[in-house]
Design a protein around this motif. Structure first.
Motif, PDB file in Angstrom:
ATOM      1  N   MET A  87       5.421   2.438  -8.752  1.00  0.00           N
ATOM      2  CA  MET A  87       5.175   1.336  -7.815  1.00  0.00           C
ATOM      3  C   MET A  87       5.696   1.571  -6.406  1.00  0.00           C
ATOM      4  O   MET A  87       4.998   1.264  -5.444  1.00  0.00           O
ATOM      5  CB  MET A  87       5.694   0.026  -8.388  1.00  0.00           C
ATOM      6  CG  MET A  87       4.838  -0.484  -9.504  1.00  0.00           C
ATOM      7  SD  MET A  87       5.375  -2.074 -10.077  1.00  0.00           S
ATOM      8  CE  MET A  87       4.076  -2.447 -11.234  1.00  0.00           C
ATOM      9  N   SER A  93      -2.842  -1.587  -4.133  1.00  0.00           N
ATOM     10  CA  SER A  93      -2.918  -2.172  -5.464  1.00  0.00           C
ATOM     11  C   SER A  93      -4.258  -2.884  -5.570  1.00  0.00           C
ATOM     12  O   SER A  93      -4.528  -3.817  -4.816  1.00  0.00           O
ATOM     13  CB  SER A  93      -1.772  -3.166  -5.672  1.00  0.00           C
ATOM     14  OG  SER A  93      -1.941  -3.877  -6.877  1.00  0.00           O
ATOM     15  N   GLN A  95      -6.632  -5.223  -7.663  1.00  0.00           N
ATOM     16  CA  GLN A  95      -6.575  -6.236  -8.719  1.00  0.00           C
ATOM     17  C   GLN A  95      -7.930  -6.924  -8.782  1.00  0.00           C
ATOM     18  O   GLN A  95      -8.167  -7.897  -8.096  1.00  0.00           O
ATOM     19  CB  GLN A  95      -5.450  -7.243  -8.425  1.00  0.00           C
ATOM     20  CG  GLN A  95      -4.094  -6.626  -8.218  1.00  0.00           C
ATOM     21  CD  GLN A  95      -3.552  -5.999  -9.486  1.00  0.00           C
ATOM     22  OE1 GLN A  95      -3.792  -6.460 -10.590  1.00  0.00           O
ATOM     23  NE2 GLN A  95      -2.804  -4.910  -9.332  1.00  0.00           N
ATOM     24  N   ASN A 108       1.168  -6.704  -9.908  1.00  0.00           N
ATOM     25  CA  ASN A 108       0.685  -6.600  -8.537  1.00  0.00           C
ATOM     26  C   ASN A 108       1.684  -7.180  -7.536  1.00  0.00           C
ATOM     27  O   ASN A 108       1.748  -6.752  -6.396  1.00  0.00           O
ATOM     28  CB  ASN A 108      -0.712  -7.197  -8.376  1.00  0.00           C
ATOM     29  CG  ASN A 108      -0.858  -8.589  -8.918  1.00  0.00           C
ATOM     30  OD1 ASN A 108      -0.150  -8.991  -9.837  1.00  0.00           O
ATOM     31  ND2 ASN A 108      -1.787  -9.333  -8.386  1.00  0.00           N
ATOM     32  N   PHE A 111       4.007  -4.345  -6.786  1.00  0.00           N
ATOM     33  CA  PHE A 111       3.398  -3.423  -5.824  1.00  0.00           C
ATOM     34  C   PHE A 111       3.557  -3.973  -4.411  1.00  0.00           C
ATOM     35  O   PHE A 111       3.939  -3.268  -3.484  1.00  0.00           O
ATOM     36  CB  PHE A 111       1.906  -3.219  -6.120  1.00  0.00           C
ATOM     37  CG  PHE A 111       1.600  -2.247  -7.209  1.00  0.00           C
ATOM     38  CD1 PHE A 111       1.892  -0.895  -7.065  1.00  0.00           C
ATOM     39  CD2 PHE A 111       0.989  -2.656  -8.378  1.00  0.00           C
ATOM     40  CE1 PHE A 111       1.598   0.016  -8.056  1.00  0.00           C
ATOM     41  CE2 PHE A 111       0.686  -1.757  -9.387  1.00  0.00           C
ATOM     42  CZ  PHE A 111       0.991  -0.424  -9.231  1.00  0.00           C
ATOM     43  N   THR A 118      -2.542  -5.300  -1.221  1.00  0.00           N
ATOM     44  CA  THR A 118      -3.296  -5.762  -2.389  1.00  0.00           C
ATOM     45  C   THR A 118      -4.715  -6.062  -1.964  1.00  0.00           C
ATOM     46  O   THR A 118      -4.955  -6.772  -0.991  1.00  0.00           O
ATOM     47  CB  THR A 118      -2.663  -7.024  -3.001  1.00  0.00           C
ATOM     48  OG1 THR A 118      -1.336  -6.705  -3.428  1.00  0.00           O
ATOM     49  CG2 THR A 118      -3.469  -7.531  -4.185  1.00  0.00           C
TER      50      THR A 118
END
Length: 161
Positions: A87, A93, A95, A108, A111, A118
């Motif tokens: 991480m 990241s 998702q 997440n 992260f 994200t």
């Protein structure tokens, strides 16, 4: 292990691979894509998804034309001790799930706390993350829950033509 998001990410990796193969001298930013997860003993779809990821990884990682432009790694038996190492090194990241259909955990969020951007749908922990960090600090795309519900009921997405 969620298989839909891993399959979507794998399709993206295959697209990147094809772009490199079609233009080996192109200007590509080298990247390594990590997949992690566990397949429960009775979850055949997850086992097949892991197998597919590993086969694609073997193809890409052994292709001399691709070289160091793209690498794929599957982290077997993904767990907290492995996440502690991975991480902090992540830049992004992803998702991706259909809004309102999956509850994502706090992975997440970890992260994000380590500085990764994200990118994902407005689902699971991404909802709370956007509220807390501000929508300018998260990249959200795709349908919202009400759009998904409308699509299921009528076959149309509000605002589409």
């Amino acid at each position: 292990m969620s298989t839909k998001d891993k399959t979507m990410n794998l399709l993206h990796v295959i697209t990147l691979y094809n772009r490199i193969k079609n233009n080996p001298n192109g200007d590509f930013v080298p990247r390594t894509v990590f997949f992690g997860g566990k397949a429960a003993p009775g979850y055949m779809t997850a086992k097949l998804t892991v197998s597919l990821i590993c086969h694609v990884a073997n193809l890409i990682n052994s292709d001399p034309i691709v070289g160091d432009k793209l690498k794929v790694v599957f982290l077997a038996n993904y767990r907290c001790s492995l996440a502690e190492v991975i991480m902090p090194a992540a830049d992004l990241s992803e998702q991706i799930s259909l809004a309102g259909t999956e509850a994502s955990g706090t992975g997440n969020m970890k992260f994000m706390l380590n500085g990764a951007l994200t990118i994902g749908t407005l689902d699971g922990a991404n909802v709370e993350m956007r509220q807390e960090m501000g929508e300018e600090n998260i990249f959200i795309f795709g349908m919202k829950v009400n759009d998904v519900e409308q699509l299921g009921l009528t076959g149309t997405i509000p605002g589409s033509t």
